[in-house]
Design an enzyme around this catalytic site. Structure first.
Site, PDB file in Angstrom:
ATOM      1  CE  LYS A 143      -1.419   3.593   2.064  1.00 27.84           C
ATOM      2  NZ  LYS A 143      -1.587   3.892   1.498  1.00 27.84           N
ATOM      3  CD  GLU A 182      12.401   4.686   8.864  1.00 28.35           C
ATOM      4  OE1 GLU A 182      13.213   5.297   9.083  1.00 28.35           O
ATOM      5  OE2 GLU A 182      13.214   4.303   7.456  1.00 28.35           O
TER       6      GLU A 182
END
Ligand code: NAD
Length: 489
Positions: A183, A258
């Site tokens: 996505k 992250e």
């Protein structure tokens, strides 16, 4: 797709599900805006839970029963190598798309293409070198640690480096044998649609790679909550990282986060200042500061602070800002929202009366409808201000003087983040002491190159996230060890 990198025709892209390109089931689309002008130049599928469900099923099928799950490791590696070659063969087109979509100067977009190809090459080469273990145990027994893929992995990609982050995350997962559902970000994702086309063309079996565009809430939320995924790789904001981790907890699946940083460069008086200068600038100006590993804090030893700031200010003032096609030092920010966010921080600097030591120049002829913010160097930023603590994600460098080594370490470690750091000193013992004392995932000594090291494990501590991407380390994240115990007497 060629014309996406230039021209005025508005392209409408589709999702890749299995081996088919299809529009969102709802038929809805989202506009894509060119950061250099603010004009709409493409439309992407505005997908939701129904499209995500199709993609996850396609990936599941590919992994559980399809051709993908049956390939040997070296065959997966060979496909990744072919994809790497295809990316390089189409480098100009991909760079043109990425530059227009993200607002990156062309030279930056070209560097991103090379890095993306390297990720596929690195992980292609690693695919058949990911060994398990034999484990010494009791007499009459043999134990094998079998390293297995996880199954279906979900990849939520941000807009700042779509190609590179796709390469590092999806490249590693495919090498390990997983089937992927991607996505990408709704702000910039067109290069990934082209890479997915290339992946099909080089022979990836149906369902190994699926790509579904849409908003974070409708498509991203549906993907991270889907009960048939086995792992989530997320790069983006800490706020959404929290939501993703909660979704992962509901399904008891693993997650790497992250989440960016507030990374420091620490400059001691004994450093080779000629070498520091270009790194201090590039680490905040590259990609208009929209880089998770940007060094947005410059900690400088007080005895050289004024002299070094003078040199840095002169270099900052010479920076030129313009449209991606102009290929200058710095392009626009990704969106009006991101520009407004950065300007809020700059407003706080003004309100606090902080010295603005230098500003780059937006060149003549640049569209005033584009999302431009000139690189800005702010001096003597109090460490407790938001400017020195929060990720701005723009070309804004906060300079902070320090008196001694202990204060440098304290300041460097004083934010909630811990992604990377750069350290400049000729003193070998100090290099070692500080490299150990800094709380972050990567330390560069007398240099900086956080984005470039495909081979180097990368990731954060504290609010920068957890888990490691890049290098061989990422392959362990995308696999699990099965322990098999044989009793043979
Ligand atoms: P974001 O976290 O909203 O977007 C990142 C990705 O997450 C996009 O693909 C988005 O569609 C998706 N997403 C959003 N909401 C989601 C949800 N509920 N469930 C699943 N996926 C979802 O980031 P943003 O709003 O585009 O940027 C805001 C700030 O985040 C920036 O100013 C910057 O500080 C930070 N950021 C960091 C990185 C990085 O590389 N670490 C990248 C992008 C943004």
């Amino acid at each position: 797709m060629n014309a996406i990198s230039r021209g005025t025709h508005i392209h409408v892209t589709r999702n890749l599900i299995g081996s088919k390109w299809q529009s969102a089931i709802s038929g809805r689309t989202l506009p894509m805006v060119e950061p250099s002008t603010g004009a709409i130049f493409a439309q992407i599928a505005a997908s939701d839970a129904a499209d995500i469900d199709l993609a996850v099923r396609a990936a599941r099928q590919a992994f559980d029963e399809g051709a993908w799950g049956k390939l040997a490791a070296f065959e997966r590696g060979r496909l990744l190598m072919r994809l790497s070659a295809a990316v390089l063969d189409n480098a100009d087109e991909l760079a043109g798309i990425e530059a227009r979509d993200c607002g990156k100067p062309m030279k930056q977009a070209r560097a991103d293409v090379i890095a993306t190809a390297r990720y596929f090459e690195f992980y292609g080469g690693a695919a058949d070198k990911l060994h398990g273990d034999t484990i010494p145990y009791l007499a009459g027994m043999t134990v094998i640690g079998l390293r297995e893929p996880l199954g279906v992995t979900a990849h939520i990609i941000p807009w700042n480096y779509p190609m590179q982050i796709f390469g590092r995350s999806v490249g590693a997962s495919l090498a390990a044998g997983n089937a992927c559902v991607v996505k990408p970000a709704e702000d910039a994702c067109l290069s990934l649609i082209r890479i997915a086309e290339l992946a099909l063309a080089v022979g990836f079996p149906p369902g190994a790679l699926n790509l579904v565009t849409g908003t974070g809430e409708a498509a991203g939320g549906a993907l991270t909550a889907h009960p048939q995924i086995d792992f989530i790789s997320f790069t983006g904001s800490p706020e959404v990282g929290t939501l993703v981790q909660k979704a992962a907890a509901e399904n008891h699946v693993g997650v790497t986060l992250e989440l960016g940083g507030k990374s420091p460069q620490i400059v001691f008086a004994d450093a080779d200042l000629d070498s520091v200068l270009p790194f201090a600038i590039n680490a905040i100006v590259q990609n208009a500061g929209q880089t998770c590993s940007a060094c947005s804090r410059l900690l400088v030893e007080r005895s050289i602070y004024d002299a070094f700031m003078e040199r840095l200010a002169a270099a900052f003032s010479a920076l030129r800002v313009g449209a991606h096609e102009a290929d200058l030092d710095c392009g626009p920010l990704i969106s009006a929202k991101q520009k407004a966010r950065v300007e809020t921080f700059l407003g706080e600097a003004d309100a606090a009366g902080l010295p603005i030591l230098a500003r780059g120049t937006i060149v003549e002829g640049t569209a005033d409808t584009g999302f431009f913010v000139p690189p800005t160097l702010i001096g003597n930023v109090p460490p407790e201000m938001r400017l020195a603590r929060e990720e701005i994600f723009g070309p804004v460098l906060s300079a902070i003087p320090f008196s001694d080594e202990a204060e440098a370490v304290r300041l460097a470690n004083s934010t909630d983040f811990g992604l990377v750091a750069a350290l400049w000193t000729r003193d070998g013992a100090r290099q070692m002491r500080l490299a150990r004392a800094l709380r972050c995932g990567q330390v560069f000594v007398n240099g900086f190159g956080a984005g470039g090291g495909i081979e180097l494990p990368f990731g954060g501590v504290k609010k920068s996230g957890h888990g490691r991407e890049k290098g061989f380390e990422a392959l362990y994240e995308f696999t699990a060890m099965k322990t098999i115990v044989f009793k043979h007497g």
